[in-house]
Structure formats: C-alpha cells, structure tokens
Design a protein around this motif. Structure first.
Motif, PDB file in Angstrom:
ATOM      1  N   CYS A  27       0.846  -1.193   0.000  1.00  0.00           N
ATOM      2  CA  CYS A  27       0.000   0.000   0.000  1.00  0.00           C
ATOM      3  C   CYS A  27       0.886   1.250   0.000  1.00  0.00           C
ATOM      4  CB  CYS A  27      -0.920  -0.008   1.217  1.00  0.00           C
ATOM      5  SG  CYS A  27      -1.957   1.473   1.360  1.00  0.00           S
ATOM      6  N   ALA A  28       0.685   2.099  -1.005  1.00  0.00           N
ATOM      7  CA  ALA A  28       1.499   3.309  -1.106  1.00  0.00           C
ATOM      8  C   ALA A  28       1.118   4.338  -0.049  1.00  0.00           C
ATOM      9  CB  ALA A  28       1.349   3.911  -2.500  1.00  0.00           C
ATOM     10  N   ALA A  29      -0.141   4.325   0.386  1.00  0.00           N
ATOM     11  CA  ALA A  29      -0.602   5.341   1.339  1.00  0.00           C
ATOM     12  C   ALA A  29       0.081   5.208   2.697  1.00  0.00           C
ATOM     13  CB  ALA A  29      -2.123   5.252   1.496  1.00  0.00           C
ATOM     14  N   GLN A  68       2.075  -9.152   4.261  1.00  0.00           N
ATOM     15  CA  GLN A  68       1.227  -8.353   5.139  1.00  0.00           C
ATOM     16  C   GLN A  68       2.082  -7.425   5.998  1.00  0.00           C
ATOM     17  OE1 GLN A  68      -0.738 -10.588   8.222  1.00  0.00           O
ATOM     18  NE2 GLN A  68      -2.576  -9.325   8.117  1.00  0.00           N
ATOM     19  N   ARG A  69       1.750  -6.143   5.995  1.00  0.00           N
ATOM     20  CA  ARG A  69       2.418  -5.142   6.841  1.00  0.00           C
ATOM     21  C   ARG A  69       3.942  -5.193   6.719  1.00  0.00           C
ATOM     22  NH1 ARG A  69      -0.961  -5.914  12.489  1.00  0.00           N
ATOM     23  NH2 ARG A  69      -3.042  -5.987  11.546  1.00  0.00           N
ATOM     24  N   CYS A  97      -5.975   0.549   2.847  1.00  0.00           N
ATOM     25  CA  CYS A  97      -5.789  -0.914   2.852  1.00  0.00           C
ATOM     26  C   CYS A  97      -6.456  -1.593   4.037  1.00  0.00           C
ATOM     27  CB  CYS A  97      -4.306  -1.251   2.840  1.00  0.00           C
ATOM     28  SG  CYS A  97      -3.400  -0.702   4.316  1.00  0.00           S
ATOM     29  N   GLY A  98      -7.079  -0.834   4.939  1.00  0.00           N
ATOM     30  CA  GLY A  98      -7.765  -1.432   6.075  1.00  0.00           C
ATOM     31  C   GLY A  98      -6.850  -2.084   7.090  1.00  0.00           C
ATOM     32  N   GLY A  99      -5.572  -1.674   7.107  1.00  0.00           N
ATOM     33  CA  GLY A  99      -4.644  -2.218   8.087  1.00  0.00           C
ATOM     34  C   GLY A  99      -3.820  -3.386   7.566  1.00  0.00           C
ATOM     35  N   GLU A 100      -4.092  -3.833   6.341  1.00  0.00           N
ATOM     36  CA  GLU A 100      -3.350  -4.969   5.768  1.00  0.00           C
ATOM     37  C   GLU A 100      -1.932  -4.581   5.349  1.00  0.00           C
ATOM     38  OE1 GLU A 100      -3.752  -8.414   4.443  1.00  0.00           O
ATOM     39  OE2 GLU A 100      -4.931  -8.439   6.265  1.00  0.00           O
ATOM     40  N   GLY A 101      -1.768  -3.338   4.977  1.00  0.00           N
ATOM     41  CA  GLY A 101      -0.467  -2.911   4.472  1.00  0.00           C
ATOM     42  C   GLY A 101      -0.278  -3.264   3.004  1.00  0.00           C
ATOM     43  N   ARG A 102      -1.313  -3.751   2.360  1.00  0.00           N
ATOM     44  CA  ARG A 102      -1.256  -4.115   0.948  1.00  0.00           C
ATOM     45  C   ARG A 102      -2.648  -4.011   0.343  1.00  0.00           C
ATOM     46  NH1 ARG A 102      -0.234 -10.657   1.778  1.00  0.00           N
ATOM     47  NH2 ARG A 102      -2.052 -11.033   3.109  1.00  0.00           N
ATOM     48  N   ARG A 103      -2.686  -3.860  -0.964  1.00  0.00           N
ATOM     49  CA  ARG A 103      -3.969  -3.763  -1.667  1.00  0.00           C
ATOM     50  C   ARG A 103      -3.795  -4.325  -3.070  1.00  0.00           C
ATOM     51  NH1 ARG A 103      -5.276   2.509  -2.409  1.00  0.00           N
ATOM     52  NH2 ARG A 103      -6.868   1.558  -3.741  1.00  0.00           N
ATOM     53  N   MET A 104      -4.897  -4.757  -3.678  1.00  0.00           N
ATOM     54  CA  MET A 104      -4.830  -5.352  -5.008  1.00  0.00           C
ATOM     55  C   MET A 104      -4.522  -4.285  -6.051  1.00  0.00           C
ATOM     56  SD  MET A 104      -5.252  -8.604  -4.771  1.00  0.00           S
ATOM     57  CE  MET A 104      -5.564  -9.000  -6.484  1.00  0.00           C
ATOM     58  N   ILE A 106      -3.719  -2.717  15.517  1.00  0.00           N
ATOM     59  CA  ILE A 106      -3.695  -1.385  14.898  1.00  0.00           C
ATOM     60  C   ILE A 106      -5.002  -0.677  15.240  1.00  0.00           C
ATOM     61  CG2 ILE A 106      -3.567  -0.126  12.709  1.00  0.00           C
ATOM     62  CD1 ILE A 106      -1.899  -2.326  11.586  1.00  0.00           C
ATOM     63  N   PRO A 107      -4.975   0.224  16.219  1.00  0.00           N
ATOM     64  CA  PRO A 107      -6.207   0.934  16.601  1.00  0.00           C
ATOM     65  C   PRO A 107      -6.735   1.825  15.487  1.00  0.00           C
ATOM     66  CG  PRO A 107      -4.501   1.136  18.298  1.00  0.00           C
ATOM     67  CD  PRO A 107      -3.846   0.576  17.087  1.00  0.00           C
ATOM     68  N   HIS A 108      -5.816   2.385  14.690  1.00  0.00           N
ATOM     69  CA  HIS A 108      -6.220   3.310  13.627  1.00  0.00           C
ATOM     70  C   HIS A 108      -5.645   2.813  12.294  1.00  0.00           C
ATOM     71  CE1 HIS A 108      -7.490   5.990  16.841  1.00  0.00           C
ATOM     72  NE2 HIS A 108      -6.278   5.859  17.378  1.00  0.00           N
ATOM     73  N   PRO A 109      -6.385   1.909  11.632  1.00  0.00           N
ATOM     74  CA  PRO A 109      -5.856   1.340  10.386  1.00  0.00           C
ATOM     75  C   PRO A 109      -5.878   2.334   9.228  1.00  0.00           C
ATOM     76  CG  PRO A 109      -8.080   0.536  10.792  1.00  0.00           C
ATOM     77  CD  PRO A 109      -7.687   1.317  12.007  1.00  0.00           C
ATOM     78  N   CYS A 110      -5.036   2.070   8.263  1.00  0.00           N
ATOM     79  CA  CYS A 110      -4.980   2.880   7.046  1.00  0.00           C
ATOM     80  C   CYS A 110      -6.314   2.796   6.309  1.00  0.00           C
ATOM     81  CB  CYS A 110      -3.846   2.382   6.151  1.00  0.00           C
ATOM     82  SG  CYS A 110      -3.802   3.096   4.499  1.00  0.00           S
ATOM     83  N   ALA A 111      -6.808   3.931   5.860  1.00  0.00           N
ATOM     84  CA  ALA A 111      -8.103   3.958   5.173  1.00  0.00           C
ATOM     85  C   ALA A 111      -8.048   3.289   3.806  1.00  0.00           C
ATOM     86  CB  ALA A 111      -8.574   5.408   5.029  1.00  0.00           C
TER      87      ALA A 111
END
Length: 379
Positions: free
Chosen positions: A147-149, A243-244, A207-214, A200-205
């Motif tokens: 995830c780039a974000a 992951q992460r 990727c949802g906390g996965e640290g990766r996305r398709m 992760i109390p505040h996940p990335c919007a």
C-alpha cells in the motif's frame, strides 16, 4: 492415542510407494507441504495437523536409519517402544512427536508476525525463435501490492501499532490443562491479534490495516536463450506483497512455446528435412538448407541414399546453462517423381536398360503379371 493413527502409513501420507527413491520422497513432500502449509491455510487446524504428520513422515523417510527401522518394525520402531500398558512411548500425541523431531512443542512452531506474501503463477506464450534465442516479454498481472498510502505499515498517518493486550506481544496464548502426568502446557495463536503480537487501533483507510492492496502491475521479463516448452522462470519479489511489510513472494512464469513447422527440437539439437530428386541423389548436388538464422550450404554427395542425415554443427539451440549451441541435423528425403513427361520416361528407360534393370512397359503396364491378365480378361 491421538495423533498416532495418522502416522501408521508414512508412505501413504506422502503419496509414494514403499520402494520410492529419495528424490521421489523429496518431491512428494514438497508438493504436500506446499498444499498443507499453515501460511496457505490460515486458521485451518485440520490442515495444520496434517502438515505436521506429513513433515514427520518426511523426516523419518529421508533418514536411511529411521526408514529402515520403520520398514522393519513399523511406527513402534521410530516413535518409541511398547510400554507395559500398551500404546507408544509418546503419551502426548502428535505434538510430542513433532517436538521430538523439531524441538518445538505444539504451537511453538507457529509463525509469528505478519504473513509473508504468497507465490503466484502466470503463463506466457513464446514463438519458437523467441525460445531459441531469448526475448523480452511484457507481463501484466493483478496481485496484492504494498500500500502506497501507508508504505505497507497498515496504520493511518501519524499513528503506530500497539502491543496486543491479550498476549503482551508474544503472538500466542498459553493454556494449562491437567493430565495423569501432571500439567500440560500448550500454545495457541492469540485470537485478538491473530498471532501478530500487535494491533492497529487506527488502520490505514486505503488498505484497512493490511499494508497491501490489489493492484495490476506491468513489467518486462527477460527470457533467456535456450528455454523450452514447459520451462519455468522464478522471479523473486514479484509475487504477492507480504502483510504489513513482510517479505514478498515469488512469481513463477511458465513458458508455452509454439512449435515450428520447419524444425523439430530434441534438447539443444534441431532436426529438419531436405527433399531432393533421384538425379540429385545419384549425381550429387549442392543445396541451401534453411536454418534458424538464414541458410547453410549442404553438399549432397553422389549416391546419397534416402534417410541420410547430414550434421551441421553449431546451428542448433544455444545451451541454457553454459556456452555454445547444439547442432542441426538435416534428414535427406529422396523423392520419386509421380508423373513423367514422354521425354523423361524415355530417358529413364534408357537408364534402366543400361543398368540391366527390368521395368514396366510404356503406359505403366505390368507385362504378364496378375493385374495385366485381369485387365485382359475384362477388356
């Protein structure tokens, strides 16, 4: 006892025959381990137990001494003797056996931390010449990417992961139970953090906390000279992102080569055919033979017979590992004309007469043969 029944047929666990070679056992284990590995089947306790059984079976059968004891005495010869009360020497089941072989108790071998990325596969087509001389191929594939974000961390900007309050960062929770032998301690993955040791109390919007996305990515693959149909290229770090921030998997590129009507491949050698006439075969000639890179002059010696093979060195396939190339084998085919002009017919009859060879009379008749007599009877 629990866990032992599945270990009675070690060859059956790996899917091989008792007379299987070491290489066959190793190949079978790799296939079964890839199928049953906990990383491939997250949360599947049945697959994890079967993975342990397959691993124990491999550790026994790969060791000549252990395999010999197993072949002679069965499981008792490997996993312990028969105590007075019956059963095997291992009273704790499969986990105790696994610990004896690998020095780990139960879930102690469970992977901690973010899961690494899985491997991926793709097929690409090649023309015959591309496989022979190598080429560059563009591939587009859709896989989990970092995830780039959040740069793969899985957290929202300005936040950090926190230690799991249930396992205190261990990634596993220990459970104690009483048995006839006293207290038995087992470890299981922490359900709160899924064995990661942190939440992760505040996940990335994004990727949802996965640290990766398709994502779909396009890149160029360097295909080396000399590959063949069915060859596989392994591209490290081109599979699914972990992951992460965990390691990225590999991409396996399977090659499908289109056959060439002119050449037949045999390893690093090529085979082709050359058709010549009767006169050329008898008197000799020089002809140009098509190769992978142009043409090559071939001298056909006088008296060449049908099926003769001429070898042209260094005109085959480049060696995939090492220098040099294979050879090109030219198979000579002597063609017999199926129709003749009157002049050609007369010349051949003169040739046959000079050599004292008997031939059919003009018009293709068979003389006094069976078919000639039949034609006369029905004429």
């Amino acid at each position: 006892m629990a866990g032992i029944d599945g270990l009675r047929d070690l060859y059956g666990l790996l899917g091989v025959r008792p007379e299987a070679t070491d290489d066959e056992i190793k190949k079978a284990y790799r296939a079964r381990a890839r199928e049953l590995h906990p990383d491939t089947n997250p949360g599947d306790d049945v697959a994890e137990a079967k993975f342990k059984e397959v691993t124990v079976a491999y550790e026994v059968l790969r060791d000549p001494e252990k395999r010999a004891r197993y072949d002679r005495f069965g499981p008792e010869g490997v996993f312990g003797g028969q105590p007075a009360g019956g059963g095997f020497g291992f009273e704790g089941g499969l986990n105790d056996i696994f610990e004896a072989f690998f020095g780990q108790a139960g879930g102690g071998g469970r992977r901690r931390g973010p899961a690494p990325g899985s491997d991926a596969e793709v097929r690409i087509g090649l023309e015959f010449a591309e496989a022979v001389f190598g080429c560059r191929k563009e591939i587009s594939i859709r896989l989990p990417a970092t995830c780039a974000a959040c740069a793969g961390r899985g957290t929202a900007p300005g936040t950090e992961p926190v230690v799991c309050t249930d396992c205190q960062g261990a990634g596993e929770v220990r459970r104690v139970r009483q048995s006839l032998l006293g207290q038995v301690v087992t470890s299981v993955a922490c359900s709160r953090c899924a064995g990661l040791g942190e939440t992760i109390p505040h996940p990335c919007a994004e990727c949802g906390g996965e640290g990766r996305r398709m994502e779909e990515s396009t890149f160029t693959v360097e295909v080396p000279a000399g590959v063949d149909n069915g060859s596989t290229l392994r591209l490290a770090q081109r599979g699914a992102a972990g992951q992460r921030g965990a390691p990225t998997g590999s991409l396996f590129v399977h090659l499908v080569v289109t056959p060439d009507a002119r050449f037949e491949r045999d390893g690093d050698h090529l085979h082709t055919t050359l058709s010549i006439g009767l006169a050329q075969a008898a008197l000799g000639t020089e002809v140009e033979v098509e190769t992978m890179e142009g043409t090559h002059a071939v001298v056909v010696r006088a008296g060449t017979q049908h099926g003769f093979v001429e070898r042209i060195r260094g005109e085959g396939v480049p060696h995939l590992r090492g220098r040099g190339r294979g050879d090109l084998y030219v198979h000579v085919l002597v063609e017999t004309p199926s129709s003749l002009t009157p002049a050609e017919d007369e010349l051949l009859r003169q040739f046959a007469a000079a050599r004292g060879e008997s031939v059919s009379p003009p018009g293709g008749g068979g003389g006094d043969g069976v078919f000639s007599r039949l034609r006369s009877a029905f004429g």
